[in-house]
Design a protein around this motif. Structure first.
Motif, PDB file in Angstrom:
ATOM      1  N   THR A  60       0.843  -1.201   0.000  1.00 32.42           N
ATOM      2  CA  THR A  60       0.000   0.000   0.000  1.00 32.42           C
ATOM      3  C   THR A  60       0.882   1.256   0.000  1.00 32.42           C
ATOM      4  O   THR A  60       1.972   1.254   0.568  1.00 32.42           O
ATOM      5  CB  THR A  60      -0.928   0.028   1.246  1.00 32.42           C
ATOM      6  OG1 THR A  60      -0.112   0.035   2.423  1.00 32.42           O
ATOM      7  CG2 THR A  60      -1.836  -1.185   1.280  1.00 32.42           C
ATOM      8  N   PRO A  61       0.408   2.326  -0.653  1.00 29.64           N
ATOM      9  CA  PRO A  61       1.241   3.523  -0.722  1.00 29.64           C
ATOM     10  C   PRO A  61       1.294   4.245   0.617  1.00 29.64           C
ATOM     11  O   PRO A  61       0.296   4.329   1.325  1.00 29.64           O
ATOM     12  CB  PRO A  61       0.530   4.387  -1.766  1.00 29.64           C
ATOM     13  CG  PRO A  61      -0.886   3.935  -1.748  1.00 29.64           C
ATOM     14  CD  PRO A  61      -0.878   2.484  -1.365  1.00 29.64           C
ATOM     15  N   MET A  62       2.486   4.757   0.926  1.00 25.60           N
ATOM     16  CA  MET A  62       2.655   5.537   2.147  1.00 25.60           C
ATOM     17  C   MET A  62       3.123   6.928   1.742  1.00 25.60           C
ATOM     18  O   MET A  62       4.116   7.062   1.018  1.00 25.60           O
ATOM     19  CB  MET A  62       3.708   4.881   3.020  1.00 25.60           C
ATOM     20  CG  MET A  62       4.062   5.705   4.223  1.00 25.60           C
ATOM     21  SD  MET A  62       5.367   4.919   5.131  1.00 25.60           S
ATOM     22  CE  MET A  62       5.335   5.879   6.623  1.00 25.60           C
ATOM     23  N   GLY A  63       2.410   7.939   2.186  1.00 25.89           N
ATOM     24  CA  GLY A  63       2.833   9.297   1.851  1.00 25.89           C
ATOM     25  C   GLY A  63       1.932  10.283   2.545  1.00 25.89           C
ATOM     26  O   GLY A  63       0.814   9.945   2.928  1.00 25.89           O
ATOM     27  N   GLY A  64       2.425  11.502   2.717  1.00 25.84           N
ATOM     28  CA  GLY A  64       1.646  12.504   3.429  1.00 25.84           C
ATOM     29  C   GLY A  64       1.245  13.646   2.518  1.00 25.84           C
ATOM     30  O   GLY A  64       1.749  13.783   1.400  1.00 25.84           O
ATOM     31  N   VAL A  65       0.299  14.474   3.027  1.00 30.80           N
ATOM     32  CA  VAL A  65      -0.067  15.713   2.345  1.00 30.80           C
ATOM     33  C   VAL A  65       0.341  16.874   3.257  1.00 30.80           C
ATOM     34  O   VAL A  65       0.826  16.673   4.368  1.00 30.80           O
ATOM     35  CB  VAL A  65      -1.578  15.762   2.004  1.00 30.80           C
ATOM     36  CG1 VAL A  65      -1.950  14.633   1.051  1.00 30.80           C
ATOM     37  CG2 VAL A  65      -2.439  15.689   3.271  1.00 30.80           C
ATOM     38  N   LYS A  66       0.143  18.096   2.787  1.00 32.53           N
ATOM     39  CA  LYS A  66       0.538  19.303   3.524  1.00 32.53           C
ATOM     40  C   LYS A  66       2.018  19.193   3.916  1.00 32.53           C
ATOM     41  O   LYS A  66       2.838  18.706   3.129  1.00 32.53           O
ATOM     42  CB  LYS A  66      -0.413  19.500   4.727  1.00 32.53           C
ATOM     43  CG  LYS A  66      -1.856  19.758   4.275  1.00 32.53           C
ATOM     44  CD  LYS A  66      -2.901  19.496   5.335  1.00 32.53           C
ATOM     45  CE  LYS A  66      -2.985  20.527   6.429  1.00 32.53           C
ATOM     46  NZ  LYS A  66      -4.086  20.207   7.390  1.00 32.53           N
ATOM     47  N   ASP A  67       2.371  19.556   5.157  1.00 35.13           N
ATOM     48  CA  ASP A  67       3.794  19.528   5.528  1.00 35.13           C
ATOM     49  C   ASP A  67       4.341  18.109   5.723  1.00 35.13           C
ATOM     50  O   ASP A  67       5.531  17.945   5.993  1.00 35.13           O
ATOM     51  CB  ASP A  67       4.003  20.296   6.843  1.00 35.13           C
ATOM     52  CG  ASP A  67       4.179  21.782   6.602  1.00 35.13           C
ATOM     53  OD1 ASP A  67       4.065  22.207   5.434  1.00 35.13           O
ATOM     54  OD2 ASP A  67       4.429  22.521   7.573  1.00 35.13           O
ATOM     55  N   SER A  68       3.499  17.107   5.650  1.00 37.83           N
ATOM     56  CA  SER A  68       3.967  15.740   5.941  1.00 37.83           C
ATOM     57  C   SER A  68       4.702  15.086   4.789  1.00 37.83           C
ATOM     58  O   SER A  68       5.201  13.963   4.946  1.00 37.83           O
ATOM     59  CB  SER A  68       2.803  14.862   6.398  1.00 37.83           C
ATOM     60  OG  SER A  68       2.358  15.283   7.660  1.00 37.83           O
ATOM     61  N   GLY A  69       4.765  15.734   3.645  1.00 33.57           N
ATOM     62  CA  GLY A  69       5.639  15.152   2.631  1.00 33.57           C
ATOM     63  C   GLY A  69       5.218  15.321   1.198  1.00 33.57           C
ATOM     64  O   GLY A  69       4.275  16.048   0.869  1.00 33.57           O
ATOM     65  N   GLN A  70       5.950  14.618   0.377  1.00 34.08           N
ATOM     66  CA  GLN A  70       5.855  14.666  -1.090  1.00 34.08           C
ATOM     67  C   GLN A  70       6.108  13.268  -1.588  1.00 34.08           C
ATOM     68  O   GLN A  70       7.101  12.655  -1.201  1.00 34.08           O
ATOM     69  CB  GLN A  70       7.007  15.502  -1.648  1.00 34.08           C
ATOM     70  CG  GLN A  70       6.784  16.970  -1.734  1.00 34.08           C
ATOM     71  CD  GLN A  70       5.849  17.323  -2.859  1.00 34.08           C
ATOM     72  OE1 GLN A  70       5.806  16.633  -3.868  1.00 34.08           O
ATOM     73  NE2 GLN A  70       5.083  18.372  -2.685  1.00 34.08           N
ATOM     74  N   GLY A  71       5.256  12.766  -2.465  1.00 32.64           N
ATOM     75  CA  GLY A  71       5.519  11.470  -3.089  1.00 32.64           C
ATOM     76  C   GLY A  71       5.149  10.311  -2.179  1.00 32.64           C
ATOM     77  O   GLY A  71       4.613  10.504  -1.073  1.00 32.64           O
ATOM     78  N   TYR A  72       5.428   9.116  -2.662  1.00 32.27           N
ATOM     79  CA  TYR A  72       4.992   7.906  -1.964  1.00 32.27           C
ATOM     80  C   TYR A  72       6.115   6.898  -1.877  1.00 32.27           C
ATOM     81  O   TYR A  72       6.995   6.847  -2.731  1.00 32.27           O
ATOM     82  CB  TYR A  72       3.814   7.268  -2.727  1.00 32.27           C
ATOM     83  CG  TYR A  72       2.637   8.188  -2.766  1.00 32.27           C
ATOM     84  CD1 TYR A  72       1.751   8.242  -1.695  1.00 32.27           C
ATOM     85  CD2 TYR A  72       2.442   9.046  -3.849  1.00 32.27           C
ATOM     86  CE1 TYR A  72       0.690   9.136  -1.702  1.00 32.27           C
ATOM     87  CE2 TYR A  72       1.383   9.940  -3.863  1.00 32.27           C
ATOM     88  CZ  TYR A  72       0.512   9.980  -2.788  1.00 32.27           C
ATOM     89  OH  TYR A  72      -0.522  10.865  -2.782  1.00 32.27           O
ATOM     90  N   GLU A  73       6.031   6.074  -0.848  1.00 27.92           N
ATOM     91  CA  GLU A  73       6.892   4.899  -0.768  1.00 27.92           C
ATOM     92  C   GLU A  73       5.971   3.705  -0.629  1.00 27.92           C
ATOM     93  O   GLU A  73       4.912   3.791  -0.012  1.00 27.92           O
ATOM     94  CB  GLU A  73       7.811   4.998   0.446  1.00 27.92           C
ATOM     95  CG  GLU A  73       8.728   6.195   0.344  1.00 27.92           C
ATOM     96  CD  GLU A  73       9.963   6.060   1.239  1.00 27.92           C
ATOM     97  OE1 GLU A  73       9.791   6.067   2.453  1.00 27.92           O
ATOM     98  OE2 GLU A  73      11.071   5.936   0.686  1.00 27.92           O
TER      99      GLU A  73
END
Ligand code: NAD
Length: 474
Positions: free
Chosen positions: A443-456
């Protein structure tokens, strides 16, 4: 038991040889367990040059053959699982059961990346005339530089290394200086699997100096970082100078919302498990608890009762269920949350350091902290759980969305309608309903807003290491 540490450059291990070093500390005992050698500037340049040489070959190895090597590495890692888990516990503090689970997860991640590399497809787009063929071809972006933190020293490097390699990119990784042994073991697994020299470089040093050097190099085309928001923003700015791709997996302050139709006792039990795992040092840990006033009393007593059962101690002791904090900075941070004049509310459990040796902090529960308290606004990254009440849906969604973070969120309800409405409204990269199920390999892991960019992870993870080249043929 603890591995011999070293830098891994161009397929060879480099050790002391006049390099400066720093001690690796066991957070349960505060004793030094090893010396870690820092990469010199020559070492960093050698790692970069080796990555450049390796790229010209590695990009041409078929995804099928890359996958075979990656699978072998996963097998080597799994074969040494208990040894690597003990290394992880000795340097990081988490309990052995969690360390074993993490090493297993790291092996799963490597296998997933191996297979995902084989499923990297292009596209054929219809031409505007019958004599034209238009192709979209995936290509590796080039050598990557990765920076990994101390809280998940197995899965984070495993994910970055294996995804880069599966896509055809060499990688130079700077793992956390506090937890180097686990990454040394992971790199050793790739080395034993036969990954060619230069495809992986492992370095340690002063984080700011290493990251500035690697990111400024024209050889590096991709940056992947897991860590705090301020450092992630800093590295993104450095990457912008060279127009380099970034994947940023940063912090969060994850709301857990318990609606009045939820089973309060069950939700409390599940959430205690998520909150205090790894002594709360988990970016996706539920960390702000909003409970409907109808079930607040029941939830709070069940939560405190469950948290009281935790047995704090050395993670290497089989009876321990919560280990120490990974470093003394986290203890100081816990003190700052608890001594904040704006904290308010009532501390129902814990609230202090404990023991004369080791970085131990009690499992802590604060009821009705003020919305202005640091604890409600900044990522705690530790074993302090603030519980507050709410009365209606819009109010709690506004609270959940009030912070600049947007990584994970948790919802407990018996109503599908409420679950869907909440997951639609919450500004967050991931939402789990009635469980903690999140960040699986697939499953993709990634944040929005200040929590990040892109997915792992997931099928999305590998995209961060690929360009899509358009080719028209006439
Ligand atoms: P920190 O911000 O100093 O460091 C976080 C990580 O980034 C560490 O691994 C560190 O080695 C690395 N780092 C720091 N400066 C760097 C630089 N200039 N270049 C490259 N790497 C750099 O904080 P810390 O005290 O180690 O951890 C505290 C905070 O970090 C926590 O409160 C939490 O918010 C965050 N954190 C998040 C995660 C995550 O999984 N997202 C993991 C660890 C820490």
């Amino acid at each position: 038991m603890y591995p011999e540490l070293g830098l891994y450059i161009d397929g060879k291990w480099r050790r002391a040889e006049g390099r400066i070093s720093e001690p690796v500390i066991n957070p349960a005992t505060e004793q030094a367990i090893a010396d870690l050698w820092h990469a010199s500037d020559d070492d960093l340049q050698d790692a970069l040059a080796a990555a450049k040489r390796a790229f010209s070959q590695w990009r041409k190895v078929s995804p099928y053959d890359r996958a075979r090597l990656l699978r072998k590495a996963a097998d080597f890692l799994r074969g040494r699982r208990d040894e690597v888990a003990l290394t992880l516990t000795l340097e990081q503090g988490k309990i052995l059961a969690e360390s074993r689970g993490e090493v297993d997860a790291a092996a799963d991640i490597i296998e997933w990346a191996a297979d995902e590399g084989r499923r990297t497809y292009g596209r054929l787009i219809a031409g505007r005339t019958s004599d034209i063929r238009q192709l979209v071809v995936p290509e590796p972006v080039g050598p990557a530089a990765a920076f990994t933190p101390w809280n998940f020293p197995a899965t984070t490097p495993a994910r970055k290394i294996s995804t880069a390699l599966a896509a055809g990119c060499p990688i130079v990784i700077k793992a956390a200086e506090e937890t180097p042994g686990t990454c040394v073991e992971i790199v050793r697994a790739f080395d034993e699997a036969g990954v060619p020299p230069g495809v992986i470089g492992l370095v340690f040093g002063k984080p700011a100096h290493v990251s500035e050097t690697l990111i400024a190099s024209p050889i590096i085309r991709k940056i992947s970082f897991t860590g705090s928001v301020p450092v992630g923003k800093h590295l993104t700015r450095l990457a912008a100078d060279g127009m380099k791709r970034v994947t940023m997996e940063l912090g969060g302050h994850s709301p857990a919302i318990v609606f009045n139709d939820a089973d309060a006792a069950q939700a409390a039990r599940i959430l205690v498990g998520g909150k205090y795992r790894n002594a709360g040092q988990v970016c996706i840990a539920p960390s702000r608890f909003y409970v409907h006033s109808d079930i607040e009393d029941e939830f709070v007593s069940a939560f405190v009762a469950e948290a009281k059962k935790l047995k704090l101690g050395d993670g290497a002791d089989a009876s321990t269920t919560m280990g120490p904090m990974a470093n003394v900075r986290r203890l100081d941070a816990m003190d700052r949350f608890m001594s904040d004049p704006a904290l308010g509310g009532e501390t129902l459990l814990g609230g202090a350091r404990t023991g004369n040796r080791g970085y131990f902090y009690e499992p802590t529960v604060v009821h009705n902290a003020s919305d202005e308290a640091k604890l409600m606004r900044e990522e705690p990254f530790g074993p302090i759980a603030p519980i507050a009440k709410f009365d209606d849906f819009d109010e709690v969604i506004a609270k959940a969305n009030a912070l600049p973070y947007g990584l994970a969120a948790y919802v407990f309800t018996a109503s599908t309608k409420t679950a869907l409405a909440a997951s639609d409204e919450i500004e967050s990269g991931m939402v789990a309903v009635n469980s903690l199920s999140m960040t699986l390999t697939e499953t993709p892991m990634g944040g929005v807003k200040d929590s990040g960019q892109g997915y792992e992870g997931g099928i999305e993870g590998i995209e961060g290491y690929l360009n899509r080249k358009y080719v028209s043929l006439m």
